[in-house]
Motif scaffolding. Structure first.
Motif, PDB file in Angstrom:
ATOM      1  N   THR A 167     -51.779  11.494  41.224  1.00  0.00           N
ATOM      2  CA  THR A 167     -50.370  11.036  40.395  1.00  0.00           C
ATOM      3  C   THR A 167     -50.780  10.472  38.941  1.00  0.00           C
ATOM      4  N   SER A 168     -49.950  10.561  37.967  1.00  0.00           N
ATOM      5  CA  SER A 168     -50.021   9.963  36.814  1.00  0.00           C
ATOM      6  C   SER A 168     -48.775   9.310  36.377  1.00  0.00           C
ATOM      7  N   ASP A 169     -48.963   8.386  35.369  1.00  0.00           N
ATOM      8  CA  ASP A 169     -47.440   8.005  34.942  1.00  0.00           C
ATOM      9  C   ASP A 169     -46.732   9.347  34.106  1.00  0.00           C
ATOM     10  N   LEU A 170     -47.254  10.226  33.708  1.00  0.00           N
ATOM     11  CA  LEU A 170     -46.340  11.437  33.500  1.00  0.00           C
ATOM     12  C   LEU A 170     -45.641  12.007  34.424  1.00  0.00           C
ATOM     13  N   GLU A 171     -46.530  12.318  35.425  1.00  0.00           N
ATOM     14  CA  GLU A 171     -45.795  13.004  36.748  1.00  0.00           C
ATOM     15  C   GLU A 171     -44.867  12.092  37.376  1.00  0.00           C
ATOM     16  N   GLN A 172     -44.796  10.762  37.462  1.00  0.00           N
ATOM     17  CA  GLN A 172     -43.788  10.042  37.894  1.00  0.00           C
ATOM     18  C   GLN A 172     -42.579   9.887  37.066  1.00  0.00           C
ATOM     19  N   LEU A 173     -42.700   9.910  35.619  1.00  0.00           N
ATOM     20  CA  LEU A 173     -41.550   9.950  34.824  1.00  0.00           C
ATOM     21  C   LEU A 173     -40.803  11.431  34.920  1.00  0.00           C
ATOM     22  N   ILE A 174     -41.655  12.462  35.277  1.00  0.00           N
ATOM     23  CA  ILE A 174     -40.964  13.770  35.318  1.00  0.00           C
ATOM     24  C   ILE A 174     -40.048  14.095  36.782  1.00  0.00           C
ATOM     25  N   VAL A 187     -51.356   6.246  27.182  1.00  0.00           N
ATOM     26  CA  VAL A 187     -51.974   4.980  28.078  1.00  0.00           C
ATOM     27  C   VAL A 187     -51.487   5.161  29.482  1.00  0.00           C
ATOM     28  N   ASP A 188     -52.533   5.586  30.355  1.00  0.00           N
ATOM     29  CA  ASP A 188     -51.762   5.740  31.681  1.00  0.00           C
ATOM     30  C   ASP A 188     -52.350   4.839  32.683  1.00  0.00           C
ATOM     31  N   TYR A 217     -56.756   1.151  32.781  1.00  0.00           N
ATOM     32  CA  TYR A 217     -56.136   2.029  31.609  1.00  0.00           C
ATOM     33  C   TYR A 217     -56.962   3.212  31.408  1.00  0.00           C
ATOM     34  N   CYS A 218     -56.083   4.418  31.376  1.00  0.00           N
ATOM     35  CA  CYS A 218     -56.849   5.594  30.875  1.00  0.00           C
ATOM     36  C   CYS A 218     -56.182   6.029  29.638  1.00  0.00           C
TER      37      CYS A 218
END
Length: 660
Positions: free
Chosen positions: A86-93, A74-75, A50-51
């Motif tokens: 990739t990041s959790d945010l990028e995948q959400l977008i 928390v990524d 977790y980052c």
């Protein structure tokens, strides 16, 4: 859970992440050494990685000044500023947009812009707009040297000089404003521009710590490398040029011709709306902790807490002299004004200078103003105060700070009067006012919440039942809000003269009846004009058995209005003169008809401010009225717990210990 970081961050981990359901794993911060240690442990033991990072709306003050974050990310895949993976945010977008969430985003974006909520919400300098009047203004945003988001957006220190040169080339007849980071101005960090980079005749430097939104709104276009200010500029409808690959680049909203999009390795490349990016970053990716209940909450809850803090600190001077406060008041006054960048000094005996910005209680503030002091803020108790009277030294959870006058002084304008004259509620504000009113009525909340809650029986009579409210006769609200009737006896006589066939109940002020304050009338004299004296039941129980309330200036008249009773005013309290009460006297300044919701909203939301001691650990001075209503209701339901002790209790215990 294994966390690799400083002691401060470990404390943060235990305080916050206990609210988030996470599998056993290893955690680190950003792209700091703690993250890479966590990464090695994750790989070695095959456990989740977790980052952690601050959220996009973080706190009232800076982290380096000790302000804990109100939001975290928390990524599980990367981190939002690292475009190399990739990041959790990028995948959400990348996921499909939701119309329902987008509408929620629009509401929050408008609120963020209206109240200028940004990542750090300390007081900023006021912008002199005259500097930006001529021609087109372009903003170039610097960042601190070594900022992780620069390297991980595929940029370098050289990218900043390229960005400035491109802005000059693109806009040869415009003023190019270079915004220097506040940490660089303060000498805490290094920037990316040398003096030689800023010699062009079109270039001007913004060194002052202005609010990002204030600057953005004066610009036509914005140039960034990876700064979060770029997304705030998008929220304000500005054209944004990116020279790195921040999280909001690559979705069709920014000019990315100068960014190294090849580091994305084919990711992104699809168009997404501004609202969708906001939904993903601010509503889904960021996780929020309420400073009031210390549990996970939503963005809307954080905005509700931040807005009153931002609004009050804007109006305060950076240095305030608090004059003439007693010891027990000093403590809670400091709690209400514990803002970053604002210094509060207490003076008891020596008068301040005429040029000082001064805070003083009621009578002392009036004396200073009468002596020619101009910069005086009057402080008084608010309208949802506590369980217990101020005379008993019970700490308040509501105050008002009025830089114009004070609400009970009808001889001159006040902040609340000006607000009532000018406020027009939005649909959401109207709804909030209705909910506030309903909560106060349903939960039986008043200013002091004292008296027995036993139900009163209505008098066995066919006559109209009137309630006459006694007050402290030397109170400032009588002296400055009364007109010709300024005593309790005069009030009772007047009510009886106008209502010869009514059944009149007189309720004296508890402090007056106890002999602590002025205004007591002998019972035999009262009963010449009234049918009954009610001493012990709460004012709210009295409301239940009457049709009308008669008062000079008591706040109980406002509380009666909330409960749908007819209110007759024999003075000029703040709620009189707006078409909601039956008034014996008129105030020429109050010439507008109001609905009850506007009166409620202005009084309880715009004018009064609120504080709960539980939020001090998270550096939040002010909360919303809804939080105080909930807190007082909790106190009422658990009377055996003393959440707030009076100053008297503390002093008595101290003396007992000392005398042993």
């Amino acid at each position: 859970m294994r966390y690799f970081g400083s002691k401060k961050l470990k404390k943060l981990f235990y305080s916050y992440l206990c609210n988030f359901e996470l599998e056993e794993g290893a955690m680190g911060w950003g792209r700091k050494p703690s993250f890479f240690r966590a990464q090695n442990i994750s790989s070695k033991f095959d456990i989740p990685l977790y980052c952690l990072e601050d959220g996009f709306i973080r706190s009232l003050g800076l982290g380096k000044d000790g302000f804990l974050p109100l939001s975290l990310v928390v990524d599980t895949h990367g981190i939002y500023f690292d475009a190399f993976q990739t990041s959790d945010l990028e995948q959400l977008i990348q996921a499909q947009e939701s119309l329902e969430f987008n509408e929620r985003a629009r509401v929050n974006i408008n609120k963020i812009k209206a109240f200028s909520i940004t990542k750090y919400n300390q007081k900023f300098l006021q912008v002199d707009e005259n500097l930006f009047q001529s021609g087109k203004n372009i903003l170039v945003v610097d960042q601190t040297f070594g900022d992780q988001s620069i390297k991980y957006s595929g940029a370098s220190p050289e990218s900043f000089r390229k960005m400035l040169q491109q802005a000059i080339k693109d806009h040869p007849s415009s003023t190019i404003w270079v915004k220097i980071h506040p940490d660089v101005i303060a000498g805490k960090s290094q920037g990316h521009f040398l003096s030689s980079d800023l010699t062009h005749s079109n270039v001007k430097v913004l060194k002052e710590n202005y609010h990002p939104f204030d600057i953005i709104n004066l610009m036509q276009e914005v140039y960034v490398v990876s700064s979060q200010l770029g997304f705030e500029a998008l929220m304000c409808g500005k054209k944004v040029h990116c020279f790195g690959v921040p999280w909001y680049a690559g979705w069709g909203l920014t000019n990315d011709h100068y960014a190294s999009l090849d580091i994305l390795d084919g990711r992104r490349g699809i168009n997404r709306s501004l609202e969708h990016l906001f939904v993903c970053a601010y509503l889904k990716y960021s996780r929020y902790i309420s400073p009031v209940i210390q549990k996970r909450c939503e963005l809307e809850d954080i905005l509700e807490v931040l807005i009153p803090n931002v609004e009050l600190q804007k109006k305060l001077s950076n240095s305030i002299i608090a004059y003439g406060f007693s010891p027990w008041k000093k403590h809670f006054i400091r709690d209400f004004l514990n803002f970053p960048k604002i210094e509060l000094k207490f003076k008891k005996f020596f008068k301040p200078q005429k040029s000082d910005h001064i805070l003083a209680w009621g009578k002392k503030a009036k004396l200073l103003k009468d002596q020619g002091y101009k910069n005086v803020i009057t402080v008084e108790d608010g309208f949802i105060r506590s369980i217990g009277l101020g005379a008993s030294l019970i700490r308040p959870c509501s105050l008002v700070f009025d830089e114009i006058g004070i609400y009970y002084d009808a001889t001159k304008p006040s902040k609340i009067e000006n607000l009532l004259q000018t406020t027009k509620l939005t649909a959401s504000q109207y709804t909030r006012a209705q909910k506030l009113r309903n909560s106060l009525v349903e939960l039986n909340i008043s200013k002091y919440n004292v008296g027995k809650v036993d139900k009163l029986s209505r008098p066995e009579t066919d006559k109209k039942v009137l309630l006459v409210i006694g007050q402290v006769e030397d109170d400032m609200s009588i002296q400055l809000g009364g007109v010709s009737i300024k005593t309790n006896l005069e009030l009772i006589k007047e009510v009886r003269a106008n209502n010869r066939d009514a059944y009149i109940i007189y309720k004296p002020h508890p402090d007056v009846y106890a002999g602590l304050r002025t205004g007591k009338i002998e019972e035999e004299l009262v009963l010449k004009f009234a049918n009954q004296i009610e001493l012990y039941s709460s004012i709210l129980e009295c409301f239940e058995i009457c049709e009308e309330v008669h008062t000079i200036t008591s706040l109980s008249g406002f509380e009666a209005l909330l409960r749908g009773l007819k209110v007759y005013c024999y003075g000029l309290p703040f709620y009189a003169g707006w078409g909601l009460t039956n008034d014996k006297f008129n105030c020429s300044r109050r010439n507008k008809k109001l609905d009850l919701e506007t009166l409620v909203y202005v009084t309880l939301v715009d004018y009064a401010v609120y504080n709960l001691s539980s939020t001090q650990s998270m550096n939040i001075p002010l909360v919303a009225p809804e939080h105080v209503i909930s807190y007082i209701q909790q106190q009422i339901n658990t009377p055996e717990k003393k959440y707030w002790k009076s100053w008297k209790d503390v002093v008595i215990k101290f003396r007992n210990v000392k005398n042993r």
